[in-house]
Design an enzyme around this catalytic site. Structure first.
Site: not given
Ligand SMILES: NC(=O)c1ccc[n+]([C@@H]2O[C@H](COP(=O)([O-])OP(=O)(O)OC[C@H]3O[C@@H](n4cnc5c(N)ncnc54)[C@H](O)[C@@H]3O)[C@@H](O)[C@H]2O)c1
Length: 254
Positions: A15, A17, A36, A160, A164, A193, A195
């Protein structure tokens, strides 16, 4: 490191990023293992990029060991690890009801985002150090995904931000540890982002978040994150660094 022809591991690859990064790595010629907890979605992504889906909970050592073994059986030993899996949370330390935040909530976020990322990294690194050096003198690259919340965490973001911040803090010591093995370590700290998580918010909220970004005043595209993640792999001099990718965003308290 040249991406073409390498085997790569992407956690959270089902999913957002992670998915965008898996797709970009594949486009650039890598054989990609999509790790995942959501194996159904991982299978969909893997099928579209000619990769392999591996059910994996990064917090569980047996699960990670099995997923890495499956990826290696399919693609050979990986030299690229993209740590992108993560979860969010929002909880004030003292709630509106006057109760202290449940400790389990804090521990869960630290366990997935920080300990889980460390867990797969140590197991990946232990395999990577056994591989021969590539022509360019390096052996492997690991990337972590932090957040701007590591620096400007908002109200309710203690868990969180701490998770991080842990990733940003361990980037340099890990790069120093692995320098002797010619393995680089970098972290990307994304801003906001577009997502699936973000797209669930009402349009007005998305628009107001986007407007808080100085330039460009829009949410980041997952492909922009993927582009930087792949640049970390190809630029041999990037090491031990945390890179913000945020359109100059500095988060307000709330
Ligand atoms: N989207 C944003 O704006 C944003 C901003 C800053 C940081 N992030 C970070 O980027 C990363 C991805 O975020 P995203 O928005 O794409 O989220 P998302 O929820 O779309 O994707 C995260 C994925 O991680 C998987 N996951 C969760 N726990 C897990 C585990 N224990 N083992 C394996 N897989 C696991 C989920 O099933 C999911 O597919 C995260 O670490 C998030 O904290 C996102």
């Amino acid at each position: 490191m040249k991406i073409d022809g390498q085997a790569a591991i992407v956690t959270g690859g089902a999913s957002g990023l992670g998915e965008a990064t898996a797709r970009e790595l594949a486009r650039l010629g890598a054989r990609v293992a999509v790790l995942d907890v959501n194996v159904e979605q991982a299978e969909k992504v893997a099928a579209e990029i000619n990769g392999v889906a591996c059910q994996c909970d990064i917090t569980s050592t047996p699960s990670v060991t099995a997923a890495l073994a499956r990826a290696t059986a399919a693609h050979g030993p990986a030299r690229i690890l993209m740590n992108i899996a993560g979860i969010g949370s929002a909880k004030r330390i003292v709630g509106k009801d006057g109760n202290a935040a449940p400790l389990e909530d804090f521990a869960r976020v630290i366990n997935v985002n920080l300990i889980g990322s460390y867990n797969i990294s140590r197991l990946f690194a232990a395999e990577c150090v056994k591989l021969p050096l590539l022509e360019d003198g390096e052996r492997g690259v690991m990337m972590f995904t932090a957040s701007v919340a590591a620096f400007d965490g908002q109200v309710g973001q203690q868990a969180y931000s701490a998770s991080k911040g842990g990733l940003t803090a361990m980037t340099l010591p890990m790069a120093r540890d692995l320098a002797q093995h010619a393995i680089r370590v970098c972290t990307i700290a994304p801003g906001l982002f577009a997502t699936p998580l973000m797209k669930q918010l009402p349009e007005a909220v998305q628009a107001s978040l986007a407007a808080s970004i100085p330039f460009p005043p829009r949410l980041g595209k997952p492909e922009e994150f993927a582009q930087l993640a792949c640049h970390v792999v190809t630029n041999n001099h990037l090491n031990g660094e945390v890179i913000r990718l945020d359109g100059a965003l500095r988060m307000a308290p709330r």
